[in-house]
Design an enzyme around this catalytic site. Structure first.
Site, mmCIF file in Angstrom:
data_model
loop_
_atom_site.group_PDB
_atom_site.id
_atom_site.type_symbol
_atom_site.label_atom_id
_atom_site.label_comp_id
_atom_site.label_asym_id
_atom_site.label_seq_id
_atom_site.Cartn_x
_atom_site.Cartn_y
_atom_site.Cartn_z
ATOM 1 N N SER A 52 -63.554 21.203 25.776
ATOM 2 C CA SER A 52 -63.142 20.081 26.336
ATOM 3 C C SER A 52 -63.211 19.043 25.164
ATOM 4 O O SER A 52 -62.540 17.924 25.252
ATOM 5 C CB SER A 52 -63.897 19.282 27.388
ATOM 6 O OG SER A 52 -65.230 19.424 26.973
ATOM 7 N N ASP A 355 -69.456 9.762 27.931
ATOM 8 C CA ASP A 355 -69.977 10.008 29.331
ATOM 9 C C ASP A 355 -71.244 10.998 29.460
ATOM 10 O O ASP A 355 -71.324 11.308 30.202
ATOM 11 C CB ASP A 355 -68.858 10.754 30.118
ATOM 12 C CG ASP A 355 -68.232 12.053 29.471
ATOM 13 O OD1 ASP A 355 -69.116 12.469 28.608
ATOM 14 O OD2 ASP A 355 -67.192 12.813 29.809
ATOM 15 N N HIS A 358 -69.171 14.175 26.116
ATOM 16 C CA HIS A 358 -68.238 14.107 25.142
ATOM 17 C C HIS A 358 -68.267 12.764 24.410
ATOM 18 O O HIS A 358 -68.713 11.632 24.779
ATOM 19 C CB HIS A 358 -66.851 13.995 26.030
ATOM 20 C CG HIS A 358 -66.676 15.162 26.985
ATOM 21 N ND1 HIS A 358 -67.156 14.933 28.239
ATOM 22 C CD2 HIS A 358 -66.416 16.662 26.754
ATOM 23 C CE1 HIS A 358 -66.886 16.146 28.793
ATOM 24 N NE2 HIS A 358 -66.504 16.825 28.117
#
Length: 376
Positions: A52, A355, A358
């Site tokens: 991600s 968050d 990330h």
């Protein structure tokens, strides 16, 4: 990002963090060296791999992860103005890499179909991906939540290579590979986080040779396909993750006094990076003429956390910008970013973590800076 069932939240593992500063000078990409006459050419595209921290849209359409928090506001609020399939408030390292190299945005693999879709670059990264196959992790008693590993991504790459070969002649395909930057974003952190969810640093450390071995196997496939310039991201400082800091509170002796990060988790990251550097050195000897770059994200993140004001960040470098729970880390899975009860900070540019898992766009820009200097 995978929305974990409430019963699994205490043991949940991050979907990925960030990437990169390059520590070695890359060689230039060349159009052809058939007769020893190498004509320098600018890079033309990027092929990207990872999780991600690098995914620009695959997880958004992959059934297991589609509809996750990262597909909802406030993700994407800073740059795109809407969720873009990226796990950040804006651009990722790969976006700044593409912009700096002045090449097209690579197509997320799961959204393309034809050779034309992939000719200008392809992003194979998937949020939640592991370096090791789910079956191997299961043999170690470790459960992964997204059934995609680095071997799946390299298989997809081989599919793209076959498509590109079928639409061009040998010389043109060779030039395509030689003029590409292969960017292997951070991969392996999910493997370690899954192991650490049982609070077992020893189990996580035992995965290091296997994780680095998986990266080596992927690199040999890229080199065999004609890759000349490859940037491989090292491991981020796991102990500086707001998620990990919130999930594993410890005593004063557990934290690095200079950063406030969990020392034993950062030692795991350093062990990984040492093994990765050694492996890259071996490949450089085995494949002369290839530029295999170690992209260091560990040092820039630690520097930003230890001296945030020096790099333009605010005074809470270990806190998540978006989320809930308050405290020094502002992280709680029950109020994860984009879920009910979560809020976003007023100025994400002052935060390292978006968050709790990330990076913010500002951190991604900071991490990418040196890599671009060396590639350009």
């Amino acid at each position: 990002m995978v929305p974990f069932p409430a019963s699994l939240l205490p043991a949940a593992v991050p979907l990925l963090l960030i990437i990169l500063l390059v520590a070695v000078e890359p060689q230039a990409a060349y159009a052809d060296d058939t007769d020893g006459d190498r004509d320098r050419m600018r890079y033309s595209r990027v092929f990207a791999f990872g999780n991600s921290l690098t995914d620009t849209g695959n997880a958004a359409v992959f059934p297991v992860t589609a509809g996750g928090p990262f597909t909802m506001p406030p993700y994407g609020e800073t740059f795109f103005g809407h969720p873009s399939g990226r796990a950040s408030n804006g651009r990722l390292i790969v976006d700044f890499l593409v912009e700096g190299l002045k090449v097209p945005q690579p197509t997320p693999y799961l959204t393309g179909r034809t050779a034309a879709d992939f000719l200008n670059g392809t992003n194979f990264a998937v949020g939640g991906a592991t370096a090791l196959d789910p079956a191997f992790l299961a043999s170690k008693g470790i459960m992964s939540f997204v059934p995609i590993s680095l071997s799946n991504e390299t298989s997809w790459f081989e599919n793209v290579v076959r498509l590109l070969k079928s639409s061009s002649d040998y010389d043109q395909h060779r030039k395509t590979m030689a003029s590409s930057v292969f960017y292997v974003g951070e991969i392996g952190v999910n493997d370690y986080f899954f192991a650490l969810s049982n609070n077992s640093v020893n189990v996580a450390a035992s995965l290091v040779p296997h994780v680095v071995g998986a990266i080596r196997s992927a690199l040999t496939i890229m080199i065999a396909a004609g890759a000349r310039t490859v940037a491989v991201s090292g491991m981020l400082p796991i102990g500086c993750e707001p998620q990990q800091l919130a999930l594993f509170p410890g005593g004063p002796g557990d934290y690095d006094p200079a950063t406030g990060c969990i020392a034993r988790f950062n030692e795991l990251a350093e062990l990984h990076n040492l093994a990765l550097k050694r492996m890259l050195g071996e490949l450089r000897l085995a494949y002369p003429g290839r530029s295999l770059l170690y992209a260091d994200i560990y040092r820039p993140v630690v520097s930003a956390v230890a001296s945030p004001a020096s790099y333009g960040f605010g005074d809470t470098p270990l806190a998540a910008c978006c989320g809930g729970g308050g405290g020094p880390y502002n992280f709680n899975f029950s109020t994860f970013c984009a879920t009910p009860g979560s809020t976003a900070c007023a100025d994400p540019s002052k935060f390292v973590s978006w968050d709790g898992i990330h990076f913010t766009e500002a951190a991604n820009r900071f991490i990418t800076r040196d890599m671009l200097k060396r590639l350009l």
